[in-house]
Design a protein around this motif. Structure first.
Motif, short mmCIF file in Angstrom:
data_model
loop_
_atom_site.label_atom_id
_atom_site.label_comp_id
_atom_site.label_asym_id
_atom_site.label_seq_id
_atom_site.Cartn_x
_atom_site.Cartn_y
_atom_site.Cartn_z
N LYS A 310 66.79 34.30 61.35
CA LYS A 310 66.59 35.71 61.69
C LYS A 310 67.11 36.06 63.08
CE LYS A 310 61.85 34.91 63.31
NZ LYS A 310 60.43 35.32 63.16
N ASP A 311 67.14 35.08 63.99
CA ASP A 311 67.64 35.33 65.35
C ASP A 311 69.01 34.71 65.59
OD1 ASP A 311 65.25 36.65 66.02
OD2 ASP A 311 64.26 34.72 66.41
N PHE A 312 69.70 34.37 64.51
CA PHE A 312 70.98 33.67 64.63
C PHE A 312 72.07 34.57 65.22
CE2 PHE A 312 75.14 32.85 62.62
CZ PHE A 312 75.41 31.61 63.18
N LYS A 313 72.85 34.00 66.16
CA LYS A 313 74.00 34.70 66.74
C LYS A 313 75.22 33.78 66.63
CE LYS A 313 71.35 37.43 70.06
NZ LYS A 313 71.13 37.74 71.50
N PRO A 314 76.24 34.17 65.88
CA PRO A 314 77.42 33.30 65.72
C PRO A 314 78.19 33.17 67.02
CG PRO A 314 77.84 35.46 64.77
CD PRO A 314 76.40 35.45 65.17
N SER A 315 78.81 31.99 67.19
CA SER A 315 79.64 31.78 68.37
C SER A 315 80.94 32.54 68.21
CB SER A 315 79.94 30.28 68.56
OG SER A 315 80.73 29.81 67.49
N ALA A 316 81.60 32.79 69.34
CA ALA A 316 82.86 33.54 69.32
C ALA A 316 83.91 32.81 68.51
CB ALA A 316 83.36 33.77 70.74
N ALA A 317 83.94 31.46 68.63
CA ALA A 317 84.96 30.70 67.91
C ALA A 317 84.73 30.74 66.42
CB ALA A 317 84.98 29.25 68.40
N ALA A 318 83.43 30.68 66.02
CA ALA A 318 83.13 30.65 64.60
C ALA A 318 83.42 31.98 63.93
CB ALA A 318 81.67 30.27 64.39
N SER A 319 83.29 33.08 64.71
CA SER A 319 83.50 34.39 64.12
C SER A 319 84.96 34.79 64.10
CB SER A 319 82.70 35.44 64.90
OG SER A 319 83.11 35.46 66.26
N GLY A 320 85.82 34.01 64.78
CA GLY A 320 87.24 34.33 64.82
C GLY A 320 87.94 33.97 63.52
N THR A 321 89.10 34.50 63.35
CA THR A 321 89.88 34.24 62.15
C THR A 321 90.63 32.93 62.31
OG1 THR A 321 90.15 36.59 61.80
CG2 THR A 321 91.64 35.15 60.61
N GLN A 322 90.59 32.07 61.31
CA GLN A 322 91.31 30.80 61.36
C GLN A 322 92.80 31.06 61.16
OE1 GLN A 322 89.27 28.69 58.29
NE2 GLN A 322 87.88 27.69 59.71
N LYS A 323 93.58 30.42 61.98
CA LYS A 323 95.02 30.59 61.92
C LYS A 323 95.63 29.43 61.15
CE LYS A 323 99.07 31.16 64.88
NZ LYS A 323 99.58 31.16 66.27
N GLN A 324 96.47 29.74 60.19
CA GLN A 324 97.12 28.71 59.38
C GLN A 324 98.63 28.84 59.51
OE1 GLN A 324 95.60 29.21 55.40
NE2 GLN A 324 93.68 28.18 55.85
N TYR A 325 99.30 27.69 59.62
CA TYR A 325 100.75 27.70 59.71
C TYR A 325 101.28 26.31 59.37
CZ TYR A 325 99.59 25.74 64.30
OH TYR A 325 99.09 24.96 65.32
N SER A 326 102.59 26.24 59.18
CA SER A 326 103.27 24.96 58.92
C SER A 326 104.06 24.57 60.16
CB SER A 326 104.21 25.08 57.71
OG SER A 326 103.47 25.34 56.53
N ALA A 327 104.19 23.28 60.39
CA ALA A 327 104.92 22.79 61.55
C ALA A 327 105.41 21.38 61.26
CB ALA A 327 104.04 22.80 62.80
N ARG A 328 106.30 20.89 62.13
CA ARG A 328 106.83 19.54 61.98
C ARG A 328 106.30 18.67 63.11
NH1 ARG A 328 110.64 17.86 58.71
NH2 ARG A 328 111.28 20.00 58.28
N VAL A 329 105.81 17.48 62.76
CA VAL A 329 105.24 16.57 63.76
C VAL A 329 106.37 15.86 64.50
CG1 VAL A 329 103.74 14.58 64.15
CG2 VAL A 329 103.18 16.24 62.36
N MET A 330 106.42 16.05 65.82
CA MET A 330 107.47 15.44 66.63
C MET A 330 106.96 14.23 67.43
SD MET A 330 109.77 17.40 65.58
CE MET A 330 111.12 16.67 66.49
N GLU A 331 105.65 14.17 67.67
CA GLU A 331 105.12 13.05 68.47
C GLU A 331 103.63 12.87 68.18
OE1 GLU A 331 104.62 11.69 73.17
OE2 GLU A 331 105.43 13.66 72.66
N VAL A 332 103.23 11.62 68.06
CA VAL A 332 101.80 11.28 68.00
C VAL A 332 101.39 10.90 69.41
CG1 VAL A 332 100.05 9.79 67.01
CG2 VAL A 332 102.00 10.51 65.62
N ILE A 333 100.77 11.84 70.12
CA ILE A 333 100.44 11.62 71.53
C ILE A 333 99.36 10.56 71.66
CG2 ILE A 333 99.60 12.73 73.64
CD1 ILE A 333 100.75 15.35 72.51
N ASN A 334 98.39 10.65 70.80
CA ASN A 334 97.28 9.70 70.81
C ASN A 334 96.68 9.66 69.43
OD1 ASN A 334 95.43 7.89 71.95
ND2 ASN A 334 95.31 9.09 73.83
N ALA A 335 95.62 8.91 69.26
CA ALA A 335 95.01 8.83 67.93
C ALA A 335 94.40 10.15 67.50
CB ALA A 335 93.95 7.73 67.92
N ASP A 336 94.21 11.08 68.44
CA ASP A 336 93.59 12.36 68.08
C ASP A 336 94.42 13.56 68.52
OD1 ASP A 336 93.28 12.08 70.77
OD2 ASP A 336 91.13 12.42 70.82
#
Length: 889
Positions: A310-336
Motif C-alpha cells: 500500500k505504501d510502495f513507491k517504484p524506483s526511477a530505474a524500474a519505472s523507466g522504459t527498457q531499451k532494446q537494440y542489436s549490436a556487435r561484440v568487439m571486446e570482452v573487457i571482463n567476465a561481466d
C-alpha cells in the motif's frame, strides 16, 4: 431421506475433517476471521485414525476403514456449504455434537445416513431405543447385508500404513525433483508453510512454498505479522484438505521447497496477486517453471498498491522504459563487461546485469596488487573471459538495458543489460558453468536483471554440480610467461617460434595499427608482435605522463586493427625479433594478411622489409592501387612523372650479348625493377657493417639533423638496422619521403629518424639501379597488373640472373633477364607465355629475331586463352580511332 429437524439450524462451510465423525465448520465472517466450531456427528461411531505422537514408539495405527471414512467425508464436505444443528452440550475442549446436512438434488441429506449406507460407520446403540436409533440401525443392517465398507471381508487390507517423512530428505528431493506428486494438505502453519500427506505412499512432510515469503507468526508469543491471519485464511480456504499437486523443487533444512498447484491455479501466484506475499531471491531460483509469472504477479500487486504494497513507491530505474537494440561484440573487457559496436558505428561499454565475475579471494600484499595480472592471476577469470570470447567476439547480440547505475564515488555510469545470443542468455550460460555468481540485491532493490530468477536457477545448478567457483578447493592461477617485457627471453625464444612456422594465438591487446600483444596458448606465453612489411602512422599514446599526438590517420589505423583483431584467434609467423624483445612477423586472421589489409585500406605503407617475403608482390600491388585511389595517407600523393619512351637510335646492326650477374632487389611493376650487381655484394655488405657499427657506437642526437631534398643520409628501418637513403620529397615539417639507395624501395618516415651519413660510407655509389624489361609492356587492365607483378617477383625472387642491356630510352636501360636453371630461361618470354605481359614491338633490325620470338609466345597465349587473353583481345581498343598511338607507330 431424512428431513432437517424443525429446530434452529445454522449454515457454514466445512473447513476440515478431523476424523470419520468429527469436523470443523466455519461460520459467516463478521469483520474478521470467521468463527470456527468443532462438530461431532451424533448417533454414530466411526473408525479411529492414528494420532500423531511426540514419541514415535507410542504412535497408534489406523483402525480398519478409518482412512476411507475420513476421505469419504473430505471429498463430500470440505469447502462445501452445509446446514447443521448442534445440541447445547459441549465437551471441555469445546466440541459440540449435532447433525450436518448437505444439499443434494435440491434436498438436504444427512451426512450420517451416507456414512451408514456406505458401511463406513456404526450406529451408536446407547440408551433407550428411539425412532431415530431404529432408523440408523436399519441403514447399518442394510450395509451389512450388502457387505459394504467395514462389513466386507479382509478388513486388515484397509489399514493405512502411515509413514513419517523420508529419512534422507535430500535424496528424496533429488529423485523426485521437478515431478508433480498428488497430495492432501493436512495443516497450514502460515500462508507459505504447511504439512502435507503424499499419495499414495502416505508420507507426511513439511512444505514451504518456493520463491515467495508470506507474513507469519512469531514463535516467542505467537503474535501475527501484518496480514498474517488474512493470508493464512486465504490459503486454508483454498488448500486445506484439498486434492492438490506438489511440484518438488528443492529442500531447506527439514522442509521440502515446492510449488503447490490447485486445480484452479498456482497458490503462490494467487498470494502474490493479492499482496499477501513477496518474491524471495534465495528460493525463487529453485522454481522450475513459472518464475516470470511470479514476478509478474508481484509487479501487478505493487502497481495496485494491494495490502503489503500500500505504501510502495517504484524506483526511477524500474519505472523507466527498457531499451532494446542489436549490436556487435568487439571486446570482452571482463567476465561481466563487454564493448559493443552499435548500428551507428559508435562503441558502448555495458555490464551484464546482476552478475559478479570471479574475484581475488585470498589476501594479497600491496606489492602483489601492483604486479597482479587479473586475467591470469585470479582463479577462473581467464576461463570466464575465454567462455565469453569464444561465444561472442564479432557476433551480433540482442541487448536489453535493465537499469543504469549513475556515476558515484568516483565510478562512472554503468549501463547494466541482459545480453542474448540467439535464444541464449549469456549471463545465465556463464553462471551455469560456475564461472560467475549472481549479484545479491536488497529485497526492495528493483534494479536487477530481467532474467534474475533464471540466473539464480543456473547458480543453484552449478552449486549442486560443484562447478567452477563452487568447487570445494580454490582454483589455481595460470602460469604465464610474459616475453613482451624481457628482451633476453624473447631472443632465446625466437628460434622456437621460427621452427613452429604458423602458430595459433589470441590477440589480447592492440597498441597501434601494427603492434599487437598476442597470447600463445600452446606455449602459455605472451609476446609483442610488430606486423612485418608495413609502416603504420603512429596513434596517440601516453608515455611518462606525456601525451604523444597521433600522426595523420594513426588513430584510424589503430581503430581498424583493433576492430579486426582484438580478442580474435589469429595465425602468426615470426621472422625476427628486435632489440627491445618485440617479435617481427606476419599475422593472418581468417586467412587475411593483416599487413596487406592495412595497405589496401590506405592505412599503412609498404616497408622494404617486405621485399624478401612471400607477400611482397601483393603488398606493393595493394600500395599501388591505394596510391591511385588517393585516400587517407595517400590523399596528397603525387605519382612520379613518367617520361615518354622514345625510339632509341642504334648504329649497331647486330644484337650484342654481354651478360651480367645480378639480383632483383625491388620490383615496382612486372616490367620496371631495381637490380644489384652480384659482383658488388661483398662491398655492399662491408659498407652496411661499417654504417651500423659507426651509428650504433655513436648514436645520433634526435632532431639535430634537418634534411633537404636530394640529401643522402642514413635512416633506421623497422628491422633496427641503418641504411643509406636519399631524400626524395619533404612531405611536411615532420614527414619525409625516402628512397633506399642500395635496394630501390621507398618509404615515408619522420624527419627526426634521419641522421647524416658517415663520410666513410658515402664513397660507394648507389647499388640499386632502375631497369626496364625490353620489348614488353604491363597488362593494360588493372585486374591483371597485380597478377603480372606477382608472377615477375616469383620468377626473380632470390635468384642470380643473367642480364643483358638491349637498348636505352632517355637514359633508362631496357634489358632481358635470363634464369639459366629454368625450362624457359627468358623471364620476358615466360611471362608472355603465361599471358601476363604484352609485347612492345620495336622496329630495330637487330631486335627483329627477339621480337619475333616474343610475338610468337604472345600469340600462343592468345590462342590458348591464357590469363588476360581468356575473354579475347585486351588490346582491341588500342586503335588510332580510340586515341591510342603505340610507340612503334
Amino acid at each position: 431421506m431424512a428431513e432437517a429437524p424443525r429446530t434452529q439450524y445454522q449454515k457454514g462451510v466445512v473447513k476440515q475433517i478431523l476424523s470419520g465423525d468429527s469436523l470443523i465448520i466455519r461460520g459467516q465472517p463478521r469483520g474478521g476471521p470467521p468463527p470456527e466450531r468443532t462438530v461431532g456427528l451424533s448417533g454414530i461411531t466411526a473408525p479411529r485414525l492414528a494420532r500423531r505422537q511426540q514419541d514415535a514408539d507410542n504412535e497408534s495405527t489406523d483402525e480398519p476403514w478409518a482412512w476411507e471414512c475420513r476421505e469419504f467425508l473430505r471429498t463430500l464436505l470440505v469447502g462445501k456449504e452445509v446446514t447443521f444443528t448442534v445440541s447445547a452440550n459441549k465437551t471441555p475442549s469445546g466440541k459440540e455434537f449435532g447433525s450436518v446436512f448437505i444439499t443434494r438434488g435440491g434436498e438436504l441429506q444427512n451426512v450420517v445416513d451416507s456414512l451408514l449406507s456406505e458401511g463406513l460407520a456404526e450406529a451408536r446403540k446407547t440408551g433407550p431405543q428411539s425412532e431415530e436409533m431404529a432408523r440408523l440401525t436399519a441403514l447399518e443392517e442394510e450395509a451389512k447385508a450388502a457387505n459394504r465398507g467395514k462389513w466386507g471381508p479382509n478388513p486388515e487390507k484397509h489399514i493405512r500404513d502411515v509413514k513419517s517423512a523420508p529419512e534422507n530428505l535430500a535424496q528424496y528431493v533429488d529423485k523426485h525433483h521437478g515431478k508433480e506428486i498428488s497430495c492432501v494438505v493436512e495443516y497450514v502453519r502460515d500462508a507459505c508453510t504447511m504439512r502435507v500427506c503424499l499419495l499414495p505412499g502416505f508420507e507426511t512432510v513439511g512444505v514451504m512454498l518456493s520463491g515467495i515469503k508470506c507474513p507469519g507468526f512469531r514463535r516467542e508469543d505467537n503474535s501475527a505479522e501484518p496480514f498474517a491471519q488474512e493470508a493464512k485464511f486465504f490459503v486454508e480456504s483454498r488448500l486445506l484438505q484439498r486434492d492438490v499437486k506438489l511440484r518438488i523443487e528443492g529442500s531447506s533444512n527439514a522442509y521440502i521447497m515446492a510449488t503447490i498447484i490447485h486445480p484452479a491455479g498456482n497458490i503462490s501466484e494467487a498470494l502474490l496477486q493479492e499482496g499477501f506475499a513477496h518474491c524471495v531471491d534465495w528460493s525463487i531460483g529453485m522454481v522450475t517453471t513459472g518464475k516470470d509469472k511470479l514476478r509478474a504477479a508481484e509487479r501487478a500487486a505493487k502497481e495496485k498498491r494491494v495490502r503489503r504494497w500500500k505504501d510502495f513507491k517504484p524506483s526511477a530505474a524500474a519505472s523507466g522504459t527498457q531499451k532494446q537494440y542489436s549490436a556487435r561484440v568487439m571486446e570482452v573487457i571482463n567476465a561481466d563487461a563487454l564493448r559493443l559496436k552499435l548500428g551507428d558505428g559508435s562503441n558502448q561499454k555495458i555490464f551484464l546485469s546482476s552478475l559478479r565475475g570471479p574475484r581475488q579471494t585470498r589476501d594479497v600484499s600491496a606489492e602483489e596488487k601492483r604486479n597482479v595480472r587479473q586475467l591470469y592471476d585470479v582463479p577462473y577469470m581467464f576461463e570466464a573471459r575465454e567462455f565469453l570470447r569464444t561465444k561472442l567476439i564479432h557476433k551480433k547480440v540482442n541487448v536489453t538495458v535493465d537499469y543504469v547505475r549513475p556515476s558515484q564515488d568516483g565510478f562512472p555510469e554503468r549501463i547494466c543489460a541482459t545480453v542474448l545470443l540467439g535464444e541464449t542468455n549469456i549471463a545465465e550460460a556463464l553462471i551455469s558453468k560456475g564461472l560467475a555468481t549472481v549479484l545479491r540485491h536488497r529485497q526492495d532493490d528493483e534494479e536487477r536483471s530481467l532474467s534474475f530468477d533464471d540466473l539464480l536457477t543456473a547458480e543453484n545448478r552449478a552449486k549442486k554440480n560443484n562447478k567452477g567457483l563452487h568447487q570445494k578447493k580454490e582454483g589455481a592461477a595460470m602460469r604465464i610467461s610474459d616475453l613482451s617485457s624481457d628482451s633476453t627471453k624473447a631472443k632465446q625464444f625466437l628460434s622456437s617460434l621460427q621452427r613452429q612456422g604458423r602458430i595459433s594465438g589470441v590477440v589480447e591487446f592492440v597498441a597501434s595499427g601494427s603492434r599487437l600483444r598476442v597470447f600463445l596458448p600452446k606455449d602459455t606465453s605472451i609476446i609483442t608482435l610488430l606486423l612485418a612489411g608495413v609502416s603504420c602512422p603512429r596513434a596517440q599514446s601516453q608515455r611518462g605522463g606525456q601525451v604523444q599526438e597521433a600522426e595523420p590517420f594513426g588513430d584510424e589505423a589503430h581503430a581498424y586493427t583493433r576492430d579486426l583483431c582484438l580478442q580474435r584467434e589469429i595465425s602468426i609467423q615470426v621472422d625476427n625479433v628486435d632489440r627491445a624483445g618485440n617479435f617481427i612477423g606476419w599475422a593472418l586472421i581468417d586467412e587475411k594478411n593483416v599487413s596487406l589489409e592495412l595497405v589496401t585500406r590506405s592505412l599503412a605503407k609498404v616497408h622494404f622489409s617486405a621485399d624478401k617475403s612471400p607477400f611482397s608482390s601483393q603488398l606493393y600491388a595493394a600500395e599501388a592501387a591505394a596510391q591511385k585511389g588517393r585516400d587517407k595517407i595517400w590523399l596528397n600523393y603525387e605519382p612520379p612523372q613518367e617520361v615518354p619512351q622514345e625510339e632509341a637510335v642504334s648504329d649497331d646492326k647486330d644484337r650484342k650479348v654481354s651478360y651480367q650477374k645480378v639480383v632483383v632487389s625491388h620490383a615496382e611493376s612486372s616490367t620496371s625493377f631495381y637490380v644489384q650487381k652480384v659482383e658488388n655484394g661483398p662491398q655492399l655488405e662491408g659498407l652496411m657493417d661499417a654504417l651500423n657499427t659507426e651509428l650504433n657506437a655513436n648514436p645520433p642526437t634526435v632532431g639535430a639533423y634537418s634534411p633537404k631534398r636530394n640529401d643522402k643520409c642514413a635512416a633506421k628501418y623497422s628491422d633496427g638496422q641503418w641504411y643509406r637513403v636519399q631524400v626524395e620529397k619533404i612531405i611536411s615539417k615532420d614527414e619525409i619521403q625516402l628512397h633506399y639507395m642500395d635496394y630501390g624501395n621507398k618509404e615515408t618516415q619522420r624527419v627526426t629518424t634521419l641522421c647524416p651519413l658517415p663520410s666513410k660510407c658515402s664513397s660507394l655509389p648507389a647499388q640499386a639501379t632502375l631497369f626496364s624489361l625490353a620489348c614488353a609492356r604491363p597488362p593494360p587492365e588493372e585486374d591483371w597488373q597485380e597478377d603480372s607483378l606477382i608472377a615477375f617477383q616469383s620468377a626473380v625472387e632470390g635468384k642470380e640472373l643473367d642480364m643483358n642491356v638491349e637498348y636505352r630510352v632517355q637514359g633508362t636501360p631496357y634489358v632481358s633477364l635470363h634464369d639459366s636453371g629454368a625450362e624457359v630461361s627468358d623471364i620476358c618470354k615466360r611471362l608472355l607465355l603465361a599471358g601476363l605481359i604484352i609485347v612492345d614491338k620495336r622496329r630495330d633490325k637487330r631486335l627483329e629475331k627477339l621480337v619475333s620470338d616474343y610475338v610468337a609466345s604472345e600469340q600462343k597465349a592468345r590462342t590458348d586463352r591464357v590469363a588476360m587473353w581468356v575473354y579475347g583481345d585486351v588490346t582491341a581498343d588500342d586503335a588510332n580511332e580510340f586515341g591510342y598511338r603505340s610507340r612503334t607507330s
